[in-house]
Write a protein that holds these residues in place. Structure first.
Motif, PDB file in Angstrom:
ATOM      1  N   ARG A 106      -6.664  14.820   1.115  1.00  0.00           N
ATOM      2  CA  ARG A 106      -5.684  14.210   0.232  1.00  0.00           C
ATOM      3  C   ARG A 106      -6.204  13.948  -1.187  1.00  0.00           C
ATOM      4  O   ARG A 106      -5.490  14.117  -2.149  1.00  0.00           O
ATOM      5  CB  ARG A 106      -5.231  12.869   0.819  1.00  0.00           C
ATOM      6  N   GLU A 120      -3.307  12.545  -3.906  1.00  0.00           N
ATOM      7  CA  GLU A 120      -2.439  11.514  -3.350  1.00  0.00           C
ATOM      8  C   GLU A 120      -3.227  10.517  -2.523  1.00  0.00           C
ATOM      9  O   GLU A 120      -4.165  10.901  -1.834  1.00  0.00           O
ATOM     10  CB  GLU A 120      -1.374  12.148  -2.435  1.00  0.00           C
ATOM     11  N   PRO A 121      -2.834   9.249  -2.552  1.00  0.00           N
ATOM     12  CA  PRO A 121      -3.406   8.278  -1.612  1.00  0.00           C
ATOM     13  C   PRO A 121      -3.214   8.793  -0.194  1.00  0.00           C
ATOM     14  O   PRO A 121      -2.214   9.458   0.101  1.00  0.00           O
ATOM     15  CB  PRO A 121      -2.569   7.018  -1.827  1.00  0.00           C
ATOM     16  N   SER A 122      -4.160   8.495   0.677  1.00  0.00           N
ATOM     17  CA  SER A 122      -4.054   9.055   2.030  1.00  0.00           C
ATOM     18  C   SER A 122      -3.212   8.179   2.949  1.00  0.00           C
ATOM     19  O   SER A 122      -2.632   8.678   3.900  1.00  0.00           O
ATOM     20  CB  SER A 122      -5.440   9.245   2.634  1.00  0.00           C
ATOM     21  N   GLY A 123      -3.175   6.898   2.688  1.00  0.00           N
ATOM     22  CA  GLY A 123      -2.423   6.025   3.592  1.00  0.00           C
ATOM     23  C   GLY A 123      -3.099   5.804   4.927  1.00  0.00           C
ATOM     24  O   GLY A 123      -2.572   5.128   5.791  1.00  0.00           O
ATOM     25  N   ARG A 142       5.017  -0.421   4.848  1.00  0.00           N
ATOM     26  CA  ARG A 142       3.887  -0.358   3.940  1.00  0.00           C
ATOM     27  C   ARG A 142       4.157  -0.971   2.565  1.00  0.00           C
ATOM     28  O   ARG A 142       3.312  -1.621   1.993  1.00  0.00           O
ATOM     29  CB  ARG A 142       3.468   1.110   3.729  1.00  0.00           C
ATOM     30  N   ASP A 172       6.284  10.140  -1.962  1.00  0.00           N
ATOM     31  CA  ASP A 172       4.894  10.439  -1.639  1.00  0.00           C
ATOM     32  C   ASP A 172       4.229  11.339  -2.679  1.00  0.00           C
ATOM     33  O   ASP A 172       3.237  12.010  -2.388  1.00  0.00           O
ATOM     34  CB  ASP A 172       4.709  10.951  -0.215  1.00  0.00           C
ATOM     35  N   ALA A 173       4.760  11.309  -3.909  1.00  0.00           N
ATOM     36  CA  ALA A 173       4.091  12.003  -5.006  1.00  0.00           C
ATOM     37  C   ALA A 173       3.547  11.000  -6.014  1.00  0.00           C
ATOM     38  O   ALA A 173       3.267  11.361  -7.157  1.00  0.00           O
ATOM     39  CB  ALA A 173       5.069  12.955  -5.684  1.00  0.00           C
ATOM     40  N   ALA A 174       3.361   9.745  -5.610  1.00  0.00           N
ATOM     41  CA  ALA A 174       2.950   8.715  -6.560  1.00  0.00           C
ATOM     42  C   ALA A 174       1.592   9.024  -7.180  1.00  0.00           C
ATOM     43  O   ALA A 174       1.371   8.791  -8.365  1.00  0.00           O
ATOM     44  CB  ALA A 174       2.936   7.348  -5.885  1.00  0.00           C
ATOM     45  N   GLU A 181       0.828  -1.210   0.000  1.00  0.00           N
ATOM     46  CA  GLU A 181       0.000   0.000   0.000  1.00  0.00           C
ATOM     47  C   GLU A 181       0.859   1.255   0.000  1.00  0.00           C
ATOM     48  O   GLU A 181       1.920   1.272   0.619  1.00  0.00           O
ATOM     49  CB  GLU A 181      -0.876   0.035   1.263  1.00  0.00           C
ATOM     50  N   PRO A 182       0.400   2.297  -0.671  1.00  0.00           N
ATOM     51  CA  PRO A 182       1.069   3.596  -0.547  1.00  0.00           C
ATOM     52  C   PRO A 182       1.121   3.983   0.927  1.00  0.00           C
ATOM     53  O   PRO A 182       0.213   3.646   1.685  1.00  0.00           O
ATOM     54  CB  PRO A 182       0.142   4.555  -1.301  1.00  0.00           C
ATOM     55  N   SER A 183       2.187   4.675   1.327  1.00  0.00           N
ATOM     56  CA  SER A 183       2.314   4.972   2.757  1.00  0.00           C
ATOM     57  C   SER A 183       1.591   6.253   3.152  1.00  0.00           C
ATOM     58  O   SER A 183       1.182   6.415   4.288  1.00  0.00           O
ATOM     59  CB  SER A 183       3.786   5.088   3.144  1.00  0.00           C
ATOM     60  N   GLY A 184       1.450   7.173   2.210  1.00  0.00           N
ATOM     61  CA  GLY A 184       0.806   8.433   2.566  1.00  0.00           C
ATOM     62  C   GLY A 184       1.661   9.337   3.427  1.00  0.00           C
ATOM     63  O   GLY A 184       1.233  10.397   3.850  1.00  0.00           O
ATOM     64  N   THR A 185       2.891   8.885   3.736  1.00  0.00           N
ATOM     65  CA  THR A 185       3.785   9.723   4.544  1.00  0.00           C
ATOM     66  C   THR A 185       5.171   9.723   3.897  1.00  0.00           C
ATOM     67  O   THR A 185       5.411   9.021   2.926  1.00  0.00           O
ATOM     68  CB  THR A 185       3.919   9.165   5.974  1.00  0.00           C
ATOM     69  N   GLY A 238      -3.638   0.063  -3.073  1.00  0.00           N
ATOM     70  CA  GLY A 238      -2.405  -0.569  -3.531  1.00  0.00           C
ATOM     71  C   GLY A 238      -2.632  -2.050  -3.793  1.00  0.00           C
ATOM     72  O   GLY A 238      -2.247  -2.585  -4.829  1.00  0.00           O
ATOM     73  N   GLN A 240       4.503   5.576  10.819  1.00  0.00           N
ATOM     74  CA  GLN A 240       3.649   4.471  10.421  1.00  0.00           C
ATOM     75  C   GLN A 240       4.225   3.137  10.902  1.00  0.00           C
ATOM     76  O   GLN A 240       3.491   2.240  11.313  1.00  0.00           O
ATOM     77  CB  GLN A 240       3.552   4.462   8.900  1.00  0.00           C
TER      78      GLN A 240
END
Lengths: 306, 306, 306, 306
Positions: free
Chosen positions: C110, C90-93, B110, B243-245, B90-94, C246, B101
């Motif tokens: 987000r 962006e994904p929020s995570g 993540r 975090d710009a995915a 998963e995307p981390s968002g951070t 993800g 996290q």
């Protein structure tokens, strides 16, 4: 208060007995896990030197995080207010070993009584002393009058082998430019500090300067200024018992510092130092019977700072 | 697309030229800081092996986090789906180097493209290979056809001296029981991976299996299953550019992985591998001109996965 | 793909049947809790208008969060890129209804597919339309060709009575100056949007413009630009399925948007729109059988965007 | 202490004068922003009823968050220890109006002195009293002896119009099932409480029960038990001054509660109640000159609880 204190302590010991088997002995290192839970000791030393005690009050135990208090005092002696450039003075509101706050606050620990803060204090001592563990032991021998006390090398080594979380914190602070000494050096000293062994009587005597305007009782020598002694007491009250400091202040109402070895040191300003020991811990990592004993103490003697 | 590709790449190079001086070259280690910002190269290699390029496309540069993609592929080859017991998807968002996290998720990173995840993948490789850095270099020589490529020892050593944040993460994961090898060993390998040097042409060719159902082009050999190749592409799309995915997918719409050395590798399934390099970075740590070049590429060719 | 599609859909329906009883039907409002779990429908509509379907594909259900996709499209039509001043990409995570990120990012959500983002989009629509709920219904009637579809007033009212968490978010954004209309007005519209009822066939047809360069199939009319259509697809891929985006991309590899009513709408660029419905949810709030059905679909047809 | 107190207060007033222009008057509602910054008052009322004062000590001001202390006392009177099912007793470690902790702790506020906690207390009062604002005003008239005090309706209305952040918290707690009354009702009462106007003399007298074992001075009447009075004092010390409570305890060492109107009420157990007022605030939202005045007070009189 003192006339009936011996019997008060015995009464407390009797009342907390049912709790002794309910706490959980710290088990994150094997050496601590072997201590029997069903132990209880308590000591009070008045500012004029009288000693009152009950149970296992002369039994040495691993002081663990109580060492954070004495490491802070040693750092304050050598650095004065420079210490506050390295640690804050606020309750953290999060677990004692959390890295979350450290990230949002750029590696500056909230206070000297959470692990990150104690590592910062140890870093200061590593800069000042060739062997900070020896310096702290010397200091505690002097404050307690027990010239035989020392750290337990086996416990220190075991802590060191299980210190990944603290290593994470130390490297994290170092990544923010907030660690002057090599992480390994700081962890060695930190683990030795935690492994110091003292009894309730030793500890109740060692905190007396905080109850006595910064002075060593029965001497003209001053450990720290009266003002600084008061301030350390305030810090103990707001931050001394992990993330249960608010509840501890609410129930007990005394400046205190606890350790996962089951000890809690406390004091009544102008009156006395206290220490209680019982290895079974509550969910917050404070001695279950110990907190109850201190609450009974303030109830039975009518003494608290509030 | 391919008939006009040579001139398309030249047009892109011309259009991004004004951006080259606007990015900031990574400076967290001295060795990267000395790379001149005003460089630009781009290469496209079709699944049938044709090479198109412009500018500094043959200039080797430090691949940095792009190594995370190839380390993952190597781990997938040796462990298969066992890899997903060590990292999420998963995307981390951070931020890519955040510990927050990791704390709430008990040391399980993540995804394999944030630093913590790449350290977990490196730990897997340390268990499988005596010298994972050599194994990864061998693999990349084979995938790129460039038998001379290697990691830059000076860069690797400098990374290692500045690896406190990664050391914090590795110790933190280890404190949760999620690190099988000594932290120092894992960091050595990780820093060497980051210090591998490759050119745009090398990298565009090295990702071809991901564009070609997992197969090495021009051979019967399979690097990984068609299904797994698709899945890694999905992971690159959702997590490949720090975090710009989300924004990268929105603007460019191609699976990609970037590094702070200024490289971005990408691919169009069934069509080609791509790589762009320009050392000046944007606020997210992606190549400023590189992202723009890829966006122009999808606009001018009308190709994206969406 | 299309020649065997009817039988492929039947095969999928057969394969997911054992899963139908394993998911948990959404129960946060009583009206949703009464839907029987053991239902399954799936529809595919090709860009040239052919319809393929299986099971309960004509049964209307509560679209819930799928409405966030169509609300975004409506806002993009009226505001264009101005929408991105109100929400990120962006994904929020973090969980879809978390307030944590909203606090650290000063009330800017987000992306438009988490609740906070959808509330911001609804606020835009409240400024543009006297009754945004009617505007959205009109739009969906046109896109689906089903002129009878509407929102279920009883469901909308029940959502509204249980909207404290969304009210918290809306007031929170408003406290940062990021909400132009009264919170009550925005919540009324938002809850009506969630309560719109459509069938799989309706929804598979309604997303066709996203699979067809922004154009309404079989007409010259353009809903949005080809570039914007691609970009919304990218957003669906990175953010469309709660905090499992993800993993969904990894397993399914198609742009999609899910809702707690058990629907998931998806698409293959240039090929078709899809919709699957089954009310039993997995731990992330996505239809358990629905995700599995889409994964089977990409496996059996060999189609994904990667 | 009392013999020289009048001159001590005048000396404090003289010393803090240069600070009066340095703080920033609260401006989140227009009604507070108009108060001139250059005002200073201080009052001490001994447990036997003697009044000492300096400057603007009889000037009524908006008590704002100081009302949280008296709302808590009223709730404790009616509910006893049941109050602690609704709020905790720990410092929050985060901003007074943060929602982050509320999310991870499922809507249970850390303590009654942060906004979320005060809203929970107000919810209790809304259940107990038809008009809690009148009940609180009655209580404060009785405690202060000032039968004319009231809340300022214009200020209350302005607070209410700017209460989105508090509305967010109240709805958030309600979404966790932790709010018994309608959010609008609770906010009305809360805003009225904040808008109560009292002078330093009023407030110094109103806290006397906390300095006097829970008893109203000069009467047999008991407001709350001696034990509970001590406990509220502990709570003031650990949580009373926003997220600067640790630093305040460190510098001042007295139980206290501050408000953004510039007032700080404090007390010395068994000795006196105190109140200082100066509208210019420091970065934490505490009166800049007020904190300094209290620190001078403890230094000059040698009195603190430590």
């Amino acid at each position: 208060m003192f006339e009936r204190l011996a019997s008060t302590l015995d009464e407390i010991a009797a009342q907390v007995r049912p709790l002794l088997s309910q706490g959980r002995v710290a088990s994150y290192i094997p050496e601590l896990a072997t201590v029997p839970a069903v132990r209880f000791g308590m000591a009070v030393v008045s500012v004029d030197g009288r000693v009152f005690k009950t149970g296992d009050a002369d039994q040495p135990f691993s002081i663990q995080s109580i060492s954070k208090l004495f490491a802070l005092l040693l750092a304050l002696q050598t650095e004065g207010d420079g210490v506050w450039r390295r640690v804050g003075r606020e309750p953290s509101g999060t677990a004692f070993n959390s890295l979350v706050q450290l990230e949002s606050e750029q590696g500056l620990p909230r206070n000297p009584f959470i692990n990150a803060g104690a590592l910062a204090i140890t870093d200061i001592l590593c800069t000042r002393f060739a062997t900070p563990e020896n310096a702290l032991v010397q200091q505690l021998r002097k404050l307690s009058g027990n010239t035989a006390l020392d750290y337990n090398l086996r416990v220190a080594n075991s802590e060191r082998r299980h210190s990944d979380r603290n290593a994470a914190m130390a490297h994290f602070m170092r990544s923010f430019g907030r660690m002057d000494n090599p992480v390994d050096r700081v962890l060695d000293a930190y683990c030795s500090h935690c492994a110091i062994e003292m009894s309730c009587v030793d500890l109740a005597r060692a905190v007396l300067p905080l109850a006595h305007h910064g002075q060593l009782p029965g001497s003209e020598e001053r450990l720290l200024s009266a003002s600084l002694a008061k301030r350390v007491n305030a810090l103990m009250l707001t931050c001394g018992t992990y993330d249960a400091a608010g509840d501890f202040a609410f129930r007990v109402g005394l400046p205190a510092k606890s350790g996962v070895g089951g000890g809690i040191v406390a004091l009544i300003p102008n009156v006395c130092g206290l220490c209680v020991w019982s290895p079974g811990l509550d969910a917050n990592g404070n001695s279950l019977a110990g907190v109850q004993a201190l609450e009974l103490f303030t109830t039975l003697t009518g003494r608290s700072i509030f």
